[in-house]
Design an enzyme around this catalytic site. Structure first.
Site, PDB file in Angstrom:
ATOM      1  N   GLU A   1      -1.598  -1.244   3.282  1.00  0.00           N
ATOM      2  CA  GLU A   1      -1.372   0.191   3.070  1.00  0.00           C
ATOM      3  C   GLU A   1      -2.579   0.951   3.612  1.00  0.00           C
ATOM      4  O   GLU A   1      -3.669   0.385   3.731  1.00  0.00           O
ATOM      5  CB  GLU A   1      -1.229   0.494   1.569  1.00  0.00           C
ATOM      6  CG  GLU A   1      -0.038  -0.174   0.919  1.00  0.00           C
ATOM      7  CD  GLU A   1      -0.113  -0.206  -0.613  1.00  0.00           C
ATOM      8  OE1 GLU A   1       0.791  -0.808  -1.212  1.00  0.00           O
ATOM      9  OE2 GLU A   1      -1.077   0.356  -1.189  1.00  0.00           O
TER      10      GLU A   1
ATOM     11  N   LYS B   1      -5.880   3.140   3.658  1.00  0.00           N
ATOM     12  CA  LYS B   1      -6.960   3.435   2.703  1.00  0.00           C
ATOM     13  C   LYS B   1      -7.346   4.901   2.923  1.00  0.00           C
ATOM     14  O   LYS B   1      -7.862   5.268   3.971  1.00  0.00           O
ATOM     15  CB  LYS B   1      -8.163   2.523   2.920  1.00  0.00           C
ATOM     16  CG  LYS B   1      -9.234   2.815   1.885  1.00  0.00           C
ATOM     17  CD  LYS B   1     -10.437   1.942   1.975  1.00  0.00           C
ATOM     18  CE  LYS B   1     -11.351   2.156   0.771  1.00  0.00           C
ATOM     19  NZ  LYS B   1     -11.429   3.494   0.221  1.00  0.00           N
TER      20      LYS B   1
END
Length: 548
Positions: free
Chosen positions: A248, A250
Site C-alpha cells: 500500500e 506510505k
C-alpha cells in the site's frame, strides 16, 4: 473486604521497586500485591505504578505541567517558586526535591487526613474535570490539597505521577507479566486483552474474575485502541519471508482512527486525542463513505493542486482550535482508509489482513487506499516507484495472514522509503544556544525507551531553521525541570524525528549507541513518548547495517 490501600503503602512499594534492578524481581513483587487489592483499587494501582492516571483511551487529561506543580509545592512548604526550582536543580529530579522540601517543613500543619489510593485518584479526576477560565486556579487548589496531606515520601511519588513520570522502571510489559502471574493466566491472553481494551487497569480487574472474562473482550466504538506500527524493511526480504504480500502507499500525513455508531462519529489522532472538532471535513467524507457502525484505521493527507503537501500542513489542521472553516479553504484534507477493526458489533482484529480487507471493501464505498497483492518483486518495485512519482513517502508492505495488533511494532508491517534512516526519539534535555540563538535552545539531548525507562542516545543540533527553534522553545520552556549551567532537563513529552547516516557503538551514552551525523527532520507532535524507538529496535537496526 480488607482495609483500603493507603497512599503511603503504595509509595513504600514504589520505593522498593526503585531499589530493584532485576525485572523478574520487580514482576514478582507486584504480582504478590495485586490479589489483595479491591476491585476499585486494582485498576488505580496498575495505572499509577506505570506512572499513568487515566486509561490511554480516556479523554481525561490531568493538565498539570511542571510550572503549576512548583507553585503548589512552594505554597504548601511556605517558600518561593524559585527556591523549589533551586532544590530541583540540586537534586536533579522533581520527586526527590518535593520529598526534601516536605521533610524540611514544620510537620504540625500536615496530615489532616491520611491519603488512600482511591481518594488520590478521585482528586486527580476532579483536577482533570476542571475547565474554563478558572481552571488553573482550581487545579492549583487540588495540587495543594494533595501535597498538604502528603508525607515526604508520598510527595515524591505524587509529584512524579502528576507529571506522569514515575521513574521506577515499570513498563507495560512488566505489568502484563505481573497480572498474568498474580491471577494464573497465560500472558498472551492478557496481552491480547490489553490490545483490545487499551487499559491495563481494567484488564487486571477482569483477570481477577478469571481467564474466561479476558478471552471474551471486544473493541467498542469511542474507546480508541492503539494503532498498529511498522518497522523498516525491504521488498525482497518481505517476499522471501511471506511469499505473497500486500503493498500500500506510505502517506506523509497523520494517522487517524474513525469511530461511528448510530448517528454519532468521532475521529482520534495517533495519540488517541479526540480531533473531531478540528476536522469536520474529514468526518463528513468518512460519514459519506459508510453507513455502518465501524472503526477504521487510515491516514489523512493534505492535497494542493492534486499533489500531497508535507506532513506539517496536516498537523496544522490537527492542532487547530479556531478558524477551522478558513483553514478548510486553505488546506484540503483527504482521508485514506487502509484497515478495519470493528464492523456492526464484531471485533475484527484477529482476522487475517486479507479477510479484513474484504470486509473493508464491502463496508466503505470510497477513500479506501489502493492495495497491490503480489509475490513478484518486479511488480511490487513498480508499485513503489508509482507511489514515489505521485509524491508519497514510499510503500507499506504487509503480511496478508497477519492479525491487527494494536500498539505493536513488528515484521507484519514494513515501511519501505528512499530517504536516510530516521528515528522517533524523546527530547529529554538541551543546551542554550549561542550568538543570535542565545535565547533559544541550541542542541537537544534525545532518548529511546526500554521497559518504561528513557535511555539517552544522542544529541542533535543541526537541521533547524530559526522559526523551528522558536517553535521548539515555545513547546519546551515550560517543561524545564532542572538547570545546570547551560544545560537543562525537560519533563519528557516532545518527540523529534531525527535522520542519521549510521548507528555507531558508543560508550558516551547509556544506550550504548550514538547517531552519526544526526539531523533534525521534524517535530512529531502526533506521537506520544510511548511511540518512540525502543533500544531493542535500535540494536536490530545496528545489526542490519552492512558494516556492523
Amino acid at each position: 473486604m480488607g482495609l483500603s490501600m493507603l497512599f503511603r503503602e503504595f509509595s513504600a512499594i514504589c520505593e522498593q521497586l526503585e531499589g530493584i534492578s532485576g525485572r523478574l524481581e520487580m514482576i514478582d513483587l507486584i504480582s504478590r500485591r495485586l490479589p489483595s487489592l479491591s476491585d476499585e483499587e486494582l485498576p488505580v494501582f496498575v495505572r499509577f505504578i506505570m506512572g499513568r492516571i487515566f486509561p490511554d483511551w480516556s479523554p481525561l487529561k490531568l493538565g498539570i505541567g511542571p510550572s503549576l506543580l512548583y507553585e503548589g509545592v512552594a505554597y504548601v512548604v511556605g517558600t518561593k517558586r524559585e527556591s523549589v526550582i533551586e532544590t530541583i536543580n540540586r537534586t536533579g529530579e522533581v520527586g526527590k526535591a518535593v520529598e526534601l522540601l516536605l521533610a524540611g517543613k514544620e510537620q504540625t500543619s500536615f496530615f489532616s487526613e491520611e491519603l488512600d489510593l482511591v481518594t488520590v485518584y478521585c482528586e486527580f479526576e476532579k483536577i482533570a474535570d476542571t475547565g474554563g477560565k478558572k481552571s488553573q486556579r482550581e487545579k492549583l487548589l487540588g495540587v495543594r490539597k494533595l501535597l498538604a496531606n502528603a508525607t515526604p515520601l508520598e510527595g515524591r511519588y505524587l509529584a512524579r505521577i502528576m507529571l506522569e513520570d514515575l521513574r521506577i522502571g515499570i513498563g507495560e510489559g512488566n505489568i502484563r507479566e505481573a497480572v498474568a502471574r498474580a491471577f494464573g493466566i497465560d500472558s498472551a491472553v492478557v496481552e491480547h486483552a490489553v490490545q483490545a481494551l487499551n487499559d491495563l487497569g481494567y484488564v487486571a480487574q477482569l483477570a481477577k474474575t478469571g481467564e474466561a472474562a479476558l478471552r471474551d473482550v471486544h473493541i467498542s466504538p469511542f474507546r480508541p485502541v492503539k494503532m498498529m506500527l511498522a518497522q523498516q524493511g525491504s521488498i525482497m526480504s518481505a517476499i522471501e519471508e511471506n511469499g505473497t504480500i500486500a503493498a500500500e502507499y506510505k502517506y506523509d500525513g497523520s494517522r487517524f482512527q474513525f469511530h461511528r455508531r448510530g448517528g454519532l462519529s468521532r475521529l482520534y489522532s495517533r495519540k488517541l486525542e479526540d480531533v473531531t472538532n478540528a476536522l469536520p471535513d474529514v468526518i463528513a467524507i468518512l460519514n459519506g463513505s459508510t453507513d455502518h457502525d465501524i472503526i477504521l484505521d487510515g491516514e489523512v493527507i493534505a492535497i494542493k493542486e492534486g499533489k500531497p503537501l508535507p506532513f506539517q500542513a496536516v498537523l496544522r489542521r490537527f492542532r487547530r482550535k479556531h478558524g477551522i472553516s478558513e483553514m478548510q479553504e486553505e488546506v484540503k484534507l483527504v482521508p485514506n482508509v487502509f484497515d478495519i477493526l470493528y464492523l456492526d458489533g464484531e471485533t475484527l482484529i484477529d482476522l487475517p489482513l486479507s479477510e479484513r480487507r474484504k470486509r473493508l471493501d464491502r463496508a466503505v464505498s470510497s477513500h479506501v487506499a489502493p492495495q497491490l497483492v503480489s509475490g513478484d518483486p518486479v511488480v511490487v518495485e513498480e508499485f513503489y516507484h508509482a507511489a514515489l512519482d505521485e509524491g508519497h513517502e514510499g510503500i507499506m508492505i504487509k503480511a496478508t495472514r497477519s492479525p491487527y495488533t494494536p500498539g505493536m511494532r513488528g515484521k507484519n508491517w514494513l515501511k519501505v522509503k528512499p530517504e536516510v534512516d530516521t528515528l522517533d526519539l524523546a527530547v529529554v534535555g538541551a543546551e542554550w544556544g549561542e550568538g543570535k540563538r542565545a535565547h533559544y535552545f541550541g542542541s537537544f539531548l534525545l532518548a529511546c525507551q526500554e521497559n518504561g525507562e528513557l535511555i539517552t542516545l544522542s544529541k542533535v543540533a543541526t537541521g533547524f531553521s530559526d522559526e523551528q527553534l522558536a517553535e521548539v522553545y515555545d513547546l519546551l520552556h515550560d517543561r524545564i525541570i532542572s538547570q545546570s549551567g547551560k544545560e537543562v532537563r525537560f519533563e519528557p513529552g516532545l518527540v523529534f524525528e531525527v535522520g542519521y547516516s549510521e548507528l555507531q557503538v558508543s560508550p558516551n551514552y547509556p544506550a550504548g549507541f550514538a547517531l552519526r551525523f544526526p539531523r533534525f527532520v521534524r517535530i512529531r507532535d502526533d506521537k506520544d513518548i510511548t511511540d518512540i524507538e525502543t533500544l531493542g529496535g535500535i540494536r536490530e537496526r545496528y545489526q542490519r547495517q552492512p558494516n556492523s
